[in-house]
Design a protein around this motif. Structure first.
Motif, PDB file in Angstrom:
ATOM      1  N   PHE A 122      32.981  73.812 114.090  1.00 15.56           N
ATOM      2  CA  PHE A 122      33.735  72.689 114.119  1.00 15.56           C
ATOM      3  C   PHE A 122      32.995  71.662 112.834  1.00 15.56           C
ATOM      4  O   PHE A 122      34.003  71.119 112.280  1.00 15.56           O
ATOM      5  CB  PHE A 122      33.868  72.033 115.311  1.00 15.56           C
ATOM      6  CG  PHE A 122      34.332  70.654 115.227  1.00 15.56           C
ATOM      7  CD1 PHE A 122      33.938  69.587 115.283  1.00 15.56           C
ATOM      8  CD2 PHE A 122      35.797  70.868 115.250  1.00 15.56           C
ATOM      9  CE1 PHE A 122      34.602  68.251 115.279  1.00 15.56           C
ATOM     10  CE2 PHE A 122      36.551  69.571 115.045  1.00 15.56           C
ATOM     11  CZ  PHE A 122      36.119  68.348 115.095  1.00 15.56           C
ATOM     12  N   GLY A 123      31.904  71.524 112.921  1.00 14.33           N
ATOM     13  CA  GLY A 123      31.222  70.662 111.952  1.00 14.33           C
ATOM     14  C   GLY A 123      31.564  70.884 110.693  1.00 14.33           C
ATOM     15  O   GLY A 123      31.880  69.783 109.650  1.00 14.33           O
ATOM     16  N   ILE A 124      31.436  71.914 110.080  1.00 11.49           N
ATOM     17  CA  ILE A 124      31.776  72.506 108.841  1.00 11.49           C
ATOM     18  C   ILE A 124      33.135  72.214 108.487  1.00 11.49           C
ATOM     19  O   ILE A 124      33.705  71.659 107.523  1.00 11.49           O
ATOM     20  CB  ILE A 124      31.464  74.139 108.553  1.00 11.49           C
ATOM     21  CG1 ILE A 124      29.808  74.293 108.794  1.00 11.49           C
ATOM     22  CG2 ILE A 124      31.820  74.332 107.236  1.00 11.49           C
ATOM     23  CD1 ILE A 124      29.662  75.670 108.669  1.00 11.49           C
ATOM     24  N   LEU A 125      34.154  72.728 109.298  1.00  9.86           N
ATOM     25  CA  LEU A 125      35.639  72.555 109.075  1.00  9.86           C
ATOM     26  C   LEU A 125      35.900  71.050 108.862  1.00  9.86           C
ATOM     27  O   LEU A 125      36.791  70.566 108.245  1.00  9.86           O
ATOM     28  CB  LEU A 125      36.195  73.034 110.355  1.00  9.86           C
ATOM     29  CG  LEU A 125      36.604  74.563 110.247  1.00  9.86           C
ATOM     30  CD1 LEU A 125      37.187  75.196 111.508  1.00  9.86           C
ATOM     31  CD2 LEU A 125      37.365  74.829 109.050  1.00  9.86           C
ATOM     32  N   TYR A 126      35.022  70.107 109.943  1.00 12.82           N
ATOM     33  CA  TYR A 126      35.423  68.714 110.081  1.00 12.82           C
ATOM     34  C   TYR A 126      35.092  68.194 108.343  1.00 12.82           C
ATOM     35  O   TYR A 126      36.117  67.508 107.756  1.00 12.82           O
ATOM     36  CB  TYR A 126      34.508  68.078 110.788  1.00 12.82           C
ATOM     37  CG  TYR A 126      34.392  66.736 111.085  1.00 12.82           C
ATOM     38  CD1 TYR A 126      33.560  65.852 110.130  1.00 12.82           C
ATOM     39  CD2 TYR A 126      35.514  65.860 111.485  1.00 12.82           C
ATOM     40  CE1 TYR A 126      33.440  64.362 110.106  1.00 12.82           C
ATOM     41  CE2 TYR A 126      35.321  64.594 111.787  1.00 12.82           C
ATOM     42  CZ  TYR A 126      34.520  63.787 111.097  1.00 12.82           C
ATOM     43  OH  TYR A 126      34.488  62.316 110.867  1.00 12.82           O
ATOM     44  N   ALA A 127      33.993  68.447 107.918  1.00  7.58           N
ATOM     45  CA  ALA A 127      33.672  67.921 106.515  1.00  7.58           C
ATOM     46  C   ALA A 127      34.703  68.372 105.442  1.00  7.58           C
ATOM     47  O   ALA A 127      35.253  67.794 104.863  1.00  7.58           O
ATOM     48  CB  ALA A 127      32.180  68.473 105.948  1.00  7.58           C
ATOM     49  N   VAL A 128      35.018  69.905 105.590  1.00  4.25           N
ATOM     50  CA  VAL A 128      36.084  70.326 104.507  1.00  4.25           C
ATOM     51  C   VAL A 128      37.457  69.720 104.809  1.00  4.25           C
ATOM     52  O   VAL A 128      38.119  69.337 103.855  1.00  4.25           O
ATOM     53  CB  VAL A 128      35.997  72.102 104.613  1.00  4.25           C
ATOM     54  CG1 VAL A 128      37.158  72.325 103.733  1.00  4.25           C
ATOM     55  CG2 VAL A 128      34.764  72.413 104.139  1.00  4.25           C
ATOM     56  N   VAL A 129      37.813  69.741 105.964  1.00  2.26           N
ATOM     57  CA  VAL A 129      39.387  69.580 106.217  1.00  2.26           C
ATOM     58  C   VAL A 129      39.470  67.967 105.770  1.00  2.26           C
ATOM     59  O   VAL A 129      40.358  67.467 105.392  1.00  2.26           O
ATOM     60  CB  VAL A 129      39.713  69.926 107.591  1.00  2.26           C
ATOM     61  CG1 VAL A 129      41.173  69.288 107.643  1.00  2.26           C
ATOM     62  CG2 VAL A 129      39.877  71.367 107.579  1.00  2.26           C
ATOM     63  N   LEU A 130      38.601  67.224 106.460  1.00  2.34           N
ATOM     64  CA  LEU A 130      38.740  65.662 106.272  1.00  2.34           C
ATOM     65  C   LEU A 130      38.609  65.200 104.857  1.00  2.34           C
ATOM     66  O   LEU A 130      39.254  64.275 104.474  1.00  2.34           O
ATOM     67  CB  LEU A 130      37.749  64.732 107.253  1.00  2.34           C
ATOM     68  CG  LEU A 130      38.267  65.017 108.525  1.00  2.34           C
ATOM     69  CD1 LEU A 130      37.514  63.898 109.551  1.00  2.34           C
ATOM     70  CD2 LEU A 130      39.661  64.588 108.888  1.00  2.34           C
ATOM     71  N   SER A 131      37.567  65.942 104.381  1.00  2.00           N
ATOM     72  CA  SER A 131      37.516  65.767 102.617  1.00  2.00           C
ATOM     73  C   SER A 131      38.705  65.959 102.056  1.00  2.00           C
ATOM     74  O   SER A 131      39.412  65.206 101.097  1.00  2.00           O
ATOM     75  CB  SER A 131      36.561  66.570 102.023  1.00  2.00           C
ATOM     76  OG  SER A 131      35.112  66.378 102.717  1.00  2.00           O
ATOM     77  N   LEU A 132      39.654  67.088 102.503  1.00  2.00           N
ATOM     78  CA  LEU A 132      40.681  67.300 101.904  1.00  2.00           C
ATOM     79  C   LEU A 132      41.782  66.303 102.099  1.00  2.00           C
ATOM     80  O   LEU A 132      42.566  65.768 101.161  1.00  2.00           O
ATOM     81  CB  LEU A 132      41.122  68.917 102.438  1.00  2.00           C
ATOM     82  CG  LEU A 132      42.497  69.486 101.951  1.00  2.00           C
ATOM     83  CD1 LEU A 132      42.334  69.790 100.508  1.00  2.00           C
ATOM     84  CD2 LEU A 132      42.840  70.544 102.482  1.00  2.00           C
TER      85      LEU A 132
END
Lengths: 440, 171, 415
Positions: free
Chosen positions: C195-205
């Motif tokens: 979740f942590g990794i996805l959080y960074a990537v998706v919210l950056s997107l």
């Protein structure tokens, strides 16, 4: 550390200060000789001129600057471990904090040498120091190089004082267990500490404040170093993400260096009871985290370079991957963001061999990252006519080797003459001696 | 604290709970405690002796404030000497000066904190007090009560009752 | 052995868990329903007519603010799991409740499709060289997919955390701790870093697509990280707000103690500094480089008459005031003071999202803040609050199945 008494702690740690055997002296002598050799190379460079280094148009910043950023980066994780983890009350920091801080102090000292080494006219270095003088010469306080000078000297001062203050109670412990000349030296170094409640009261307050002040300092220093590059408009340098990216990268390389140093230290001094596998594993997990941040930064930079539509920016990034220095680029990407992912597997992060191997890869990768950023961007700026290459000369490589040997030399001296694990903090983490055992 | 030699009674304790009990008894008997020694800091000792948190942090605040003022004044003064417009930036620009001020804040803050620590702890000290025992930096706790001859017996009794391993007369 | 250390149950009988239909007053629920209906009505009424631009702007601001906040709260839970932190366990369920908005945000995202012509200037004026990235179908596809994956992971994490509590809803006695092997905990530990990794990537997107592309010629590499760190900062403030507000009505005073406010306050101070540092990093680099394609965005927001006051307000509310007050230990331990501070931070961060979005889109002279914006914001707030309330009513308020919570209780932390 169950079943350890305060006396055991004193004994275990203080026996490392007993006189060393031949291999130690041999190694120290060897390191010292290399340092002398490197110093003579520097002297040769001062006498002959900067031409003996490979720097020239267009790459005016070569591996001296790469080493500068590398060593400042190494320094950061020491303060992270001793100051930031202290504030976060992370238990695993206790046994490694002292060595990590020592690593910081030595790394900053060495980093501070490199701006001198890469100055052409070293003898007028003092012109950058802001003191009133009859030439009415002042540095430009808007320049990131002046920020650098202020930040690095502040960092050196603060980390040295933090390290030293933390050692005062331990130096008193050494003083109380030695005799003769050694005792005199430690008596002076420990400043007459007696462990009275008055002293402890002020000490604990001051230590917390040091940690609280050192934390923003860590972040600001490497941000300032990153702004040496980001405040220019060179393609590949002018990027807002540089500050957090460099800070994360610094911690990444620093933690890897901590592993590289402490794993042998732990083995040689038989500190397995203090520097436990839990500690090493926690470092490994943090390395995953910083590795991911660095990987994220690589990705975002590439994306935004494309998104910007700026021809020079796009070209710089493509050239990094497939151009003259492509080998450095791929070493960087693989070693920094892919190799640390191995630590997701518990087996790999609890085995000494894999911890050591990955940490060495990360160190190499982080060195090459600075190389790619500094040399790679300068070699390939806006104007194709001024594109060029750079190769380090034997002088530069000798001085670089000398810097590594100087670091190890200082660290070796440290582990033999000063307690390399914090006696007081280990005692604090144990149960205090209680007559009624159930009470603790 | 000051004065490397004082007459009194020194009790040495191997256990923390004994020490704490002794301190409580000394307090309730009205015997003033001069110094408590320990190999590590213990908040229980500070609590029983009724001490408030250290005032060192006020020095830090002063240092930090002085630092930011010093940093920004230095940078401003230097720039006003020649009034160069470098890189198109204004002569006095607060945005980069924030960095200078910030670094000086930390530097002065740390220096003042250290100064306060040394000053308040009366360090550096050349000679150790005669009531100091080297075991205090190892695994023993200690209580030193500075008292006149009349008080000695009472103090000795309190310390011995609460588990003092050794009790010395200090002259 | 456990029952003696567990805070004593005065009535000595298994009674309703705090929460349930007790604890949260009915009028509050009605209140939020009114907000929601009002907001929806004003929104639907405005989008057809002359206020369309304002309505869609307000929708976008609230969408990015509340979605970021919701995911930030789930990130807090993930971080607690990854760091094996014991201190924050009682707050875990409250943080999870803030994540209840996540599935709703997925639905609300698609509504943006209908407003794309008002929101994305590059639809009417495609940007040369960037069409392959900035076109409506691709943008909605990738962001929708990202939101789907991130929401899915968040819900999976929440599900694993709530799973073992099923049979003990409504009970607060020590026998509530489930025995035996705990696969749901291991799954939480596995899902948290994902979740942590996805959080960074998706919210950056999201940040790059939904906010940065509103001014398609502008760019900043740190923008994605700035958005997701700011969202985490807002989430911490929201958790603090909920903890301070809800501890008495929900009966959690024995578990959420002043020292939790102190710890959360320290974390809040840390992220205040980090968010401020990210802001300054962007500001300094753009100011120094002085490149027109970068500075136009910043100059518009800090020099133009309409927006300059907002910029200063954001700086003061989100950074200056919290920084000063969060330095004091005493203030951090007073729940009421922290409640006020958290509210200030949330307001400041909302304005910050306003400042990021609106100046790129709003070309008129007057300042776009009136009934439309307030109503739509109220609508979002209503939906968000209803999600939180729904969650709190349905699930036990303490993470009984969490082994670290059990460790905190048995460690005598709550005597």
């Amino acid at each position: 550390m169950e079943g350890f008494t305060y006396r055991d702690v004193n004994q275990e740690i203080l026996r490392t200060l007993s006189p060393a055997r031949k291999p130690y002296y041999l190694l120290v002598a060897l390191l010292f000789l290399t340092v002398v050799y490197a110093a003579s190379c520097w002297a040769y460079q001062i006498l002959t001129g900067m031409g003996v280094a490979g720097v020239m148009h267009p790459v005016n910043w070569g591996i001296y600057l790469v080493n500068f950023v590398f060593w400042v980066g190494i320094a950061h994780s020491g303060t992270l471990i001793s100051a930031i983890l202290y504030l976060l009350r992370a238990r695993w920091r206790t046994s490694i904090a002292r060595s990590a801080e020592a690593m910081t102090v030595f790394a900053v000292m060495i980093a501070g040498l490199f701006p001198f080494i890469h100055l052409g006219r070293v003898w007028i270095f003092y012109w950058i120091i802001p003191y009133p003088n009859q030439r009415n010469l002042w540095p430009n306080f808007q320049s990131p190089l002046v920020f650098d000078m202020i930040a690095i000297s502040t960092y050196l001062t603060v980390s040295f004082l933090f390290w030293y203050t933390g050692m005062i109670p331990d130096l008193a412990a050494v003083r109380d267990r030695t005799t003769g000349l050694r005792q005199k030296v430690y008596r002076i170094l420990s400043l007459g500490w007696i462990g009275s409640h008055h002293q402890w009261r002020h000490y604990t307050g001051a230590y917390l404040l040091f940690a609280a002040l050192a934390t923003p300092l860590v972040i600001s220093v490497h941000s300032v170093v990153s702004w040496d590059f980001a405040l220019s408009i060179v393609p590949g340098w002018h990027s807002t993400i540089f500050a957090p990216y460099f800070v994360a990268g610094a911690i990444h390389s620093g933690l890897a260096m901590v592993l590289t140093l402490l794993i042998p230290l732990r083995r040689i001094f038989r500190f397995e009871k203090f520097i436990t596998m839990e500690t090493l594993e926690s470092i490994a997990k943090t390395i995953i985290f910083t590795g991911l941040i660095v990987g994220y930064a690589y990705g975002v930079e590439f994306f935004i370079a494309w998104y910007s539509g700026n021809m020079a920016e796009r070209d710089t990034f493509i050239w990094r991957a497939i151009g003259h220095y492509a080998y450095a680029f791929w070493i960087m990407v693989v070693c920094n963001s892919i190799v640390p992912l191995a630590f997701f597997f518990k087996r790999l992060r609890t085995r000494i061999s894999s911890l050591l191997v990955v940490s060495i890869f990360v160190n190499i990768g982080m060195w090459y990252e600075r190389f790619v950023i500094i040399v790679g961007s300068m070699a390939h700026e806006y104007n194709p006519y001024s594109w060029g290459y750079y190769s380090p000369t034997w002088i530069e490589l000798s001085i670089m080797a000398g810097s590594f040997c100087l670091f190890l030399f200082l660290f070796f001296l440290f582990v033999k003459f000063l307690p390399s694990v914090s006696i007081t903090e280990i005692k604090e983490s144990l149960r205090p001696p209680m007559r009624e055992k159930s009470k603790a | 604290m000051s004065g490397a030699s004082k007459p009194g009674i020194l009790g040495i304790f191997p256990y923390l709970d004994d020490l704490l009990r002794a301190l409580k008894h000394l307090k309730s008997s009205g015997i003033p405690v001069h110094t408590v020694f320990s190999p590590t800091p213990r908040h229980e000792i500070q609590e029983i002796l009724g001490l408030k948190p250290s005032p060192v942090r006020f020095f830090t605040l002063v240092g930090g404030t002085l630092g930011v003022a010093a940093g920004i004044s230095l940078a401003s003064y230097a720039h006003l000497q020649w009034e160069f417009v470098t890189g198109g930036k204004p002569v006095l620009a607060w945005i980069p000066f924030v960095i200078v001020g910030f670094e000086f804040t930390i530097l002065f803050g740390v220096l003042f904190t250290l100064g306060a620590l040394l000053f308040k702890s009366r360090l550096p000290k050349l000679r150790l007090p005669n009531y100091y025992d080297p075991r205090f930096s190892g695994d023993r706790f200690g209580v030193f009560v500075s008292c006149s001859d009349s008080e000695r017996e009472r103090t000795r009794k309190v310390l011995k009752e609460n588990g003092a391993e050794e009790v010395h007369d200090v002259v | 052995m456990m029952s003696s250390e567990f805070p004593s149950n005065p009535k000595n009988q298994p009674e309703e868990t705090p929460g349930g239909s007790t604890g949260i007053p009915r009028w509050l629920i009605v209140f939020f329903w009114v907000f929601f209906v009002l907001g929806a009505a004003v929104f639907i009424g405005s989008v057809g007519g002359s206020q369309s631009q304002r309505a869609w702007q307000a929708y976008l601001i609230n969408f990015v603010f509340f979605t970021g906040l919701s995911f930030g709260a789930v990130l807090f839970v993930a971080v607690l799991n990854m760091t094996n932190a014991v201190w924050g366990r009682p707050l875990k369920r409250l943080a999870e409740s803030l994540g209840a908005f996540v599935p709703v945000s997925f639905v609300l995202f698609w509504v943006l499709y209908f407003g794309k012509d008002w929101i994305f200037p590059w639809i009417a004026h495609p940007v040369q060289g960037k069409e392959v990235w900035l076109n409506a179908p691709f943008l909605f596809a990738r962001n929708g997919l990202g939101l789907f994956v991130l929401s899915g992971t968040a819900l999976a994490l929440l599900h694993q955390s709530l799973r073992r509590g099923e049979n003990i809803t409504g009970q607060m006695n020590p026998a509530a701790f489930p025995e035996g092997p705990n696969p749901s905990w291991r799954r939480q530990v596995l899902l948290s870093p994902i979740f942590g990794i996805l959080y960074a990537v998706v919210l950056s997107l999201f940040a790059f697509d939904l906010i940065m592309s509103l001014d398609p010629h502008w760019l900043s590499t740190l923008f994605g990280a700035y958005y997701f760190i700011g969202s985490f900062y807002s989430a911490l403030a929201a958790i603090l707000f909920l903890a301070a507000l809800g501890r008495k009505p929900l009966g959690l005073e024995k578990f959420i103690l002043p020292r939790h406010f102190h710890d959360l306050g320290k974390l809040l101070l840390g992220f205040c500094l980090i968010t401020g540092d990210f802001f300054y990093s962007q500001f300094l680099v753009i100011w120094y480089g002085n490149l027109p394609e970068e500075t136009r965005y910043v100059i518009l927001r800090v020099r133009e008459t309409n927006w300059e006051p907002v910029a200063w307000t954001v700086l003061i509310l989100s950074f200056a005031i919290p920084f000063v007050f969060l330095l004091s230990q005493k203030i951090k331990m007073i729940p009421a003071a922290m409640l006020a501070l958290a509210a200030l931070i949330l307001g400041g961060m909302w304005l910050e999202r306003f400042l990021l979005v609106v100046p790129s889109l709003w070309k008129e002279n007057f300042f776009p803040f009136g009934v439309v914006e307030i109503a739509i914001t109220a609508g979002f707030l209503g939906v968000f609050a209803l999600c939180v309330i729904f969650f709190l009513q349905k699930f036990p308020l303490l993470p009984f199945s969490d082994p670290l919570f059990r460790k905190a209780i048995e460690g005598g932390d709550y005597e």
